[in-house]
Design a protein around this motif. Structure first.
Motif, mmCIF file in Angstrom:
data_model
loop_
_atom_site.group_PDB
_atom_site.id
_atom_site.type_symbol
_atom_site.label_atom_id
_atom_site.label_comp_id
_atom_site.label_asym_id
_atom_site.label_seq_id
_atom_site.Cartn_x
_atom_site.Cartn_y
_atom_site.Cartn_z
ATOM 1 N N UNK A 173 0.834 -1.207 0.000
ATOM 2 C CA UNK A 173 0.000 0.000 0.000
ATOM 3 C C UNK A 173 0.867 1.255 0.000
ATOM 4 N N UNK A 174 0.519 2.183 -0.893
ATOM 5 C CA UNK A 174 1.144 3.506 -0.920
ATOM 6 C C UNK A 174 0.060 4.559 -0.736
ATOM 7 N N UNK A 175 0.263 5.449 0.226
ATOM 8 C CA UNK A 175 -0.693 6.523 0.509
ATOM 9 C C UNK A 175 -0.144 7.836 -0.025
ATOM 10 N N UNK A 176 -0.957 8.541 -0.819
ATOM 11 C CA UNK A 176 -0.583 9.831 -1.387
ATOM 12 C C UNK A 176 -1.306 10.940 -0.628
ATOM 13 N N UNK A 177 -0.550 11.884 -0.093
ATOM 14 C CA UNK A 177 -1.104 13.009 0.655
ATOM 15 C C UNK A 177 -0.571 14.305 0.066
ATOM 16 N N UNK A 178 -1.469 15.223 -0.289
ATOM 17 C CA UNK A 178 -1.019 16.448 -0.955
ATOM 18 C C UNK A 178 -0.392 17.459 0.005
ATOM 19 N N UNK A 179 -0.714 17.374 1.304
ATOM 20 C CA UNK A 179 -0.088 18.281 2.267
ATOM 21 C C UNK A 179 1.314 17.795 2.623
ATOM 22 N N UNK A 180 1.990 18.590 3.451
ATOM 23 C CA UNK A 180 3.373 18.246 3.809
ATOM 24 C C UNK A 180 3.461 17.281 4.980
ATOM 25 N N UNK A 181 2.309 16.930 5.575
ATOM 26 C CA UNK A 181 2.268 15.972 6.675
ATOM 27 C C UNK A 181 1.058 15.068 6.498
ATOM 28 N N UNK A 203 -1.669 11.052 -13.170
ATOM 29 C CA UNK A 203 -2.673 9.994 -13.133
ATOM 30 C C UNK A 203 -2.067 8.685 -13.635
ATOM 31 N N UNK A 204 -1.138 8.767 -14.553
ATOM 32 C CA UNK A 204 -0.494 7.551 -15.066
ATOM 33 C C UNK A 204 0.239 6.805 -13.959
ATOM 34 N N UNK A 205 0.838 7.551 -13.034
ATOM 35 C CA UNK A 205 1.505 6.906 -11.903
ATOM 36 C C UNK A 205 0.500 6.141 -11.054
ATOM 37 N N UNK A 206 -0.676 6.701 -10.920
ATOM 38 C CA UNK A 206 -1.736 6.041 -10.153
ATOM 39 C C UNK A 206 -2.219 4.782 -10.872
ATOM 40 N N UNK A 207 -2.333 4.878 -12.183
ATOM 41 C CA UNK A 207 -2.846 3.752 -12.967
ATOM 42 C C UNK A 207 -1.915 2.541 -12.942
ATOM 43 N N UNK A 208 -0.678 2.735 -12.512
ATOM 44 C CA UNK A 208 0.265 1.619 -12.454
ATOM 45 C C UNK A 208 -0.055 0.656 -11.311
ATOM 46 N N UNK A 209 -0.911 1.073 -10.380
ATOM 47 C CA UNK A 209 -1.288 0.206 -9.257
ATOM 48 C C UNK A 209 -2.403 -0.751 -9.682
#
Length: 488
Positions: free
Chosen positions: A169-177, A222-228
């Motif tokens: 699992x990889x979690x993507x968060x747009x904030x710095x924390x 979005x392409x990076x996301x589609x790799x999952x």
């Protein structure tokens, strides 16, 4: 459960608070915990109901009588195991949830209900103190990869459940924390951020990867996301509501979430350019919900000259309204700790104009009193009361009007269908969007809601993702009975 006669022997006892004069000079939590004997007595009040309606009141389906009974018996570690079996993050809900479970408590029909939320908080804090909460990495990996977008309560719950199923699992968060609105939308005096950090450390040790400053569709393609192999969208409902009111562009009209986020960043030594401050100003907070209350508490800590709170709806009754009988969520006046720190509260008032000077700075608000006309079969009509206009001196107006829905960036780039409220379409129960390997949960799917709904949806969506990837799932599920009592 609990002590057979406990509800007769012990009255409800809640945490106390540090004095206002002390707590408004810092941004730390200010609750004064009960001692172990007092908490044990509170657990003993649980009535052994034939039907524990608190289960229905809680969207997570927490096994409340069971952990109350363990507290009554002094079996704190067992209480922690029971609590964590349905709730990934009781340290969050024990501080921030409005406790619909307590409003559905059977004892609450005749007496003060069980102090469920505070018992929950004490269980998890004891568990951390004793070292019972440890990383639980999966024994094997499935070879499947899952992207989780958003690290609020829904995203964190989904990530932990999916990781426990053995997926990477990889979690993507747009904030710095990490933390979503828990991090910057909730003031530190309601939940200190070390509470988030210690849990995230557990999640990292379990094998979850977190990527911050990662805004999917902006600086993460979005392409990076589609790799999952699968994608779980838990980005929240972050589109802020504004007002179609003259003068809304005045210098001094600020969105509440910007105001709160800036202050939390400053608390932790982060650079904030041109911070909006309430210091020495007449502040008016428009919106009577929790975010409005948070703005009141923050304004008082910054040293506002005066703080007023406007709400367009009528003042709720002091006791449960007959229109929302037990075990429904009650229509009832809520006075927060921030309100008690100093605030003039006004109901049935509508802002007509933000008045500014020749330089565009806010100087005052023009308001009018209103009433709601109820016509059977029609939407309520807002009626202005003639001759009730008033000018309020105001240097800072904070808009705490809630959120209209999630941002559209990811939906547009992935081709996800949305509903009339801009929520990402994903049927309740399956959480699957029109793209088979893309799922949505939490506020992004259901709209602005409670933290317990976010965690619940994150857990349920994770199970559906696991079934999609593996054909079956051993992750727990439940019948979400919270709908029975109208908590949305």
């Amino acid at each position: 459960m609990g002590k057979v006669t406990g509800f007769k022997e012990f009255e409800r006892k809640d945490e106390s608070y540090k004095a206002v004069e002390e707590r408004v000079h810092n941004y730390n939590e200010f609750t004064v915990p009960l001692n172990e004997t007092e908490i044990t007595e509170q657990g003993s009040r649980c009535m052994d109901c034939g039907i524990p309606f608190c289960h229905s009141g809680c969207p997570l389906g927490n096994l409340i009588p069971d952990f109350n009974h363990m507290v009554h018996q002094g079996e704190w570690q067992k209480a922690s195991l029971i609590l964590h079996s349905t709730n990934n993050f009781p340290e969050f809900t024990g501080r921030l949830c409005p406790a619909p479970c307590e409003k559905a408590c059977v004892l609450g029909i005749i007496e003060d209900p069980i102090s469920i939320e505070n018992i929950e908080k004490n269980i998890v804090e004891r568990a951390f103190k004793e070292g019972w909460i440890k990383p639980q990495p999966p024994k094997t990996r499935t070879g499947k990869t899952v992207a989780v977008v958003g690290s609020g309560p829904a995203g964190l719950a989904a990530a932990q459940q999916l990781n426990r199923a053995g997926h990477t699992v990889t979690v993507f968060e747009r904030d710095d924390e990490v933390g979503g609105l828990l991090r910057y939308g909730i003031p530190n005096f309601k939940m200190e951020k070390g509470i988030i950090d210690r849990r995230v450390a557990i999640l990292k040790a379990e094998g979850i990867t977190f990527k911050v400053n990662a805004n999917v569709g902006v600086n993460v393609s979005i392409d990076e996301l589609k790799a999952f192999d699968a994608i779980t969208l838990c980005g929240g409902a972050t589109q802020r509501r504004s007002l179609p009111t003259p003068g809304i562009d005045a210098d001094g009209v600020v969105q509440a979430m910007d105001f709160l986020t800036q202050q939390t960043k400053v608390v932790f030594g982060k650079e904030v350019k041109d911070q909006v401050l309430a210091t020495g100003k007449n502040v008016i907070v428009i919106g009577g919900g929790d975010t409005g209350s948070d703005c009141v508490g923050t304004s008082n800590r910054q040293g506002a000259t005066s703080v007023a709170n406007f709400e367009i709806m009528p003042k709720p009754p002091g006791h449960r309204s007959p229109t929302t009988p037990w075990p429904y969520w009650p229509l009832q006046l809520k006075t927060s700790t921030s309100h008690k720190e100093g605030c003039e509260r006004n109901w049935l008032i509508n802002t007509k104009e933000f008045i500014k000077d020749k330089n565009g700075k806010l100087t005052a608000l023009k308001t009018v009193n209103v009433e709601w006309k109820m016509v059977p079969g029609q939407r309520p009509q807002l009626i202005e009361i003639e001759g009730s206009e008033k000018i309020w001196p105001c240097d800072l107006a904070l808009l705490a009007l809630g959120f209209t829905g999630p941002e559209a960036t990811i939906a547009e780039q992935l081709g996800i269908e949305t509903d009339a409220r801009s929520n990402y379409k994903a049927e309740y129960g399956s959480y699957q969007t029109n793209i088979p390997n893309v799922f949505a949960a939490g506020d992004m799917r259901r709209g602005q809601s409670l933290i317990v709904w976010a965690i619940s949806e994150g857990r349920e969506a994770a199970r559906q993702v696991d079934i999609f990837l593996m054909g079956k799932s051993d992750l727990p599920s439940k019948d979400m009975a919270g709908d029975l009592v109208g908590i949305q």
